[in-house]
Scaffold this active site. Structure first.
Site, PDB file in Angstrom:
ATOM      1  N   GLU A 117     -14.222  40.978  -3.501  1.00  0.00           N
ATOM      2  CA  GLU A 117     -14.540  39.873  -2.599  1.00  0.00           C
ATOM      3  C   GLU A 117     -16.038  39.607  -2.599  1.00  0.00           C
ATOM      4  O   GLU A 117     -16.831  40.466  -2.986  1.00  0.00           O
ATOM      5  CB  GLU A 117     -14.022  40.148  -1.183  1.00  0.00           C
ATOM      6  CG  GLU A 117     -14.402  41.513  -0.623  1.00  0.00           C
ATOM      7  CD  GLU A 117     -15.551  41.490   0.362  1.00  0.00           C
ATOM      8  OE1 GLU A 117     -16.424  40.606   0.227  1.00  0.00           O
ATOM      9  OE2 GLU A 117     -15.598  42.358   1.247  1.00  0.00           O
ATOM     10  N   ARG A 124     -13.213  48.656   5.590  1.00  0.00           N
ATOM     11  CA  ARG A 124     -12.277  47.593   5.219  1.00  0.00           C
ATOM     12  C   ARG A 124     -13.007  46.387   4.620  1.00  0.00           C
ATOM     13  O   ARG A 124     -12.748  45.250   4.952  1.00  0.00           O
ATOM     14  CB  ARG A 124     -11.428  47.154   6.406  1.00  0.00           C
ATOM     15  CG  ARG A 124     -10.449  48.192   6.895  1.00  0.00           C
ATOM     16  CD  ARG A 124      -9.637  47.697   8.087  1.00  0.00           C
ATOM     17  NE  ARG A 124      -9.030  46.396   7.817  1.00  0.00           N
ATOM     18  CZ  ARG A 124      -9.172  45.330   8.631  1.00  0.00           C
ATOM     19  NH1 ARG A 124      -9.902  45.408   9.722  1.00  0.00           N
ATOM     20  NH2 ARG A 124      -8.568  44.197   8.331  1.00  0.00           N
ATOM     21  N   CYS A 161     -18.625  42.900  -8.877  1.00  0.00           N
ATOM     22  CA  CYS A 161     -18.758  43.861  -9.979  1.00  0.00           C
ATOM     23  C   CYS A 161     -19.879  44.868  -9.791  1.00  0.00           C
ATOM     24  O   CYS A 161     -19.693  46.065 -10.053  1.00  0.00           O
ATOM     25  CB  CYS A 161     -18.926  43.135 -11.310  1.00  0.00           C
ATOM     26  SG  CYS A 161     -20.510  42.254 -11.523  1.00  0.00           S
ATOM     27  N   HIS A 178     -22.503  40.249 -15.378  1.00  0.00           N
ATOM     28  CA  HIS A 178     -21.366  41.123 -15.086  1.00  0.00           C
ATOM     29  C   HIS A 178     -21.668  42.548 -15.530  1.00  0.00           C
ATOM     30  O   HIS A 178     -22.202  42.768 -16.622  1.00  0.00           O
ATOM     31  CB  HIS A 178     -20.093  40.632 -15.780  1.00  0.00           C
ATOM     32  CG  HIS A 178     -18.916  41.527 -15.535  1.00  0.00           C
ATOM     33  ND1 HIS A 178     -18.368  41.693 -14.280  1.00  0.00           N
ATOM     34  CD2 HIS A 178     -18.204  42.339 -16.369  1.00  0.00           C
ATOM     35  CE1 HIS A 178     -17.368  42.559 -14.354  1.00  0.00           C
ATOM     36  NE2 HIS A 178     -17.257  42.962 -15.599  1.00  0.00           N
ATOM     37  N   ASP A 212     -13.798  49.113 -16.377  1.00  0.00           N
ATOM     38  CA  ASP A 212     -14.357  48.083 -15.496  1.00  0.00           C
ATOM     39  C   ASP A 212     -13.476  48.017 -14.253  1.00  0.00           C
ATOM     40  O   ASP A 212     -12.250  47.941 -14.351  1.00  0.00           O
ATOM     41  CB  ASP A 212     -14.349  46.743 -16.247  1.00  0.00           C
ATOM     42  CG  ASP A 212     -15.021  45.619 -15.480  1.00  0.00           C
ATOM     43  OD1 ASP A 212     -15.427  45.822 -14.329  1.00  0.00           O
ATOM     44  OD2 ASP A 212     -15.120  44.508 -16.052  1.00  0.00           O
TER      45      ASP A 212
END
Length: 281
Positions: free
Chosen positions: A47, A71, A76, A115, A130
């Site tokens: 997220e 929570r 990445c 990334h 990954d």
């Protein structure tokens, strides 16, 4: 990248494994790596609530552990930074890399290295691992072997050799999607700090403009892109519906994705704006 003391490291690996609900074997192995990667992806959602709400994205290990235990998920740099930290403490030999994302990019576009992924050397093999590529994250390590089609619990992937570079591709609808391109040169903390700052603050970054959330479960993935929710699973009919308001988006984040969205300062206004934008499209 690992600034903690020995005692803090012991605490952090216990906290991480408790979060995942797994205990790998005493020695690094391909099986342990596969168990850790899948458990990580299924335990911690993908997220971008912090950059969307204009909040800082920390890559410090204590901050990541605290965030994930409360929570929350991440993208990445957060996922793979903590994952690499844990692998190192468990005795795995890792190399951190940066990749150029190719999804949705024009064929001739040169995209920035935004990334993070890992190479892991274990049992005489070099594996690509990954935990942070959203709805297309491989849920198993992939052998760094050109053109080999590799099955994972959530789809088939292959790595294509392009001179000194490698391209990760995923099978979707009978076609091979280009996900990202990387080379095996190691990147360093300063590289990740720069890329993390760029994608979390730049107004043209999709992480600062669009809502993205992914929760991976045994039989598929829950995906939220702005106000559109979908569920995708191998061999299962897809589900898709549009959410009508910021409150409905927040409720789906809290329930379906098990994310503490209500605790994110400034997020509610962003979700309202996203719902209005999609309704007007």
């Amino acid at each position: 990248m690992f600034p903690l003391t020995f005692a803090e490291n012991a605490v952090s690996i216990d906290a991480y494994l408790d979060l995942l609900g797994v205990r790998p074997g005493a020695a690094p192995s391909l099986d342990a790596l596969a168990r850790l990667q899948r458990a990580h992806i299924q335990a911690i959602p993908f997220e971008n609530l912090n950059p969307l709400a204009g909040l800082n994205v920390s890559l410090e290990i204590p901050a990541l552990l605290e965030k994930f235990a409360a929570r929350r998920g991440g993208y990445c740099f957060e996922h793979n930074t903590l994952y690499r930290h844990a692998l190192a403490l468990l005795g795995f030999e890792t190399t951190a890399l940066l990749a150029r994302v190719r999804m949705t990019a024009a064929p001739d576009a040169v995209t920035p290295r935004t990334h993070m992924l890992l190479l892991v050397d274990v049992e005489g093999e070099r594996m690509m691992s990954d935990t942070g590529f959203g709805k297309m994250t491989p849920t198993a390590p992939l052998r760094l072997v050109p053109d080999l089609v590799q099955d994972t619990p959530h789809g088939r992937y292959r790595l294509v050799r392009l001179g000194d570079e490698w391209r990760l591709e995923a099978e979707a609808g009978g076609e091979w999607l280009h996900l990202y391109v990387f080379d095996p040169r190691p990147a360093y903390p300063a590289d990740f700090d720069m890329s993390n700052w760029y994608v979390s603050t730049n107004p043209v970054s999709h992480f600062t403009r669009d809502l993205i959330a992914v929760r991976t479960v045994d039989d598929g993935r829950h995906v939220l892109h702005n106000a559109r929710y979908s569920f995708q699973g191998p061999g299962r009919p897809g589900i898709r519906r549009d959410l009508a308001s910021g409150d409905e988006i927040a409720q789906v984040l809290e329930t379906t994705f098990d994310l503490a969205a209500g605790r994110v300062p400034g997020l509610a206004a962003k979700l309202d704006a996203i719902a209005r934008r999609q309704a007007a499209a």
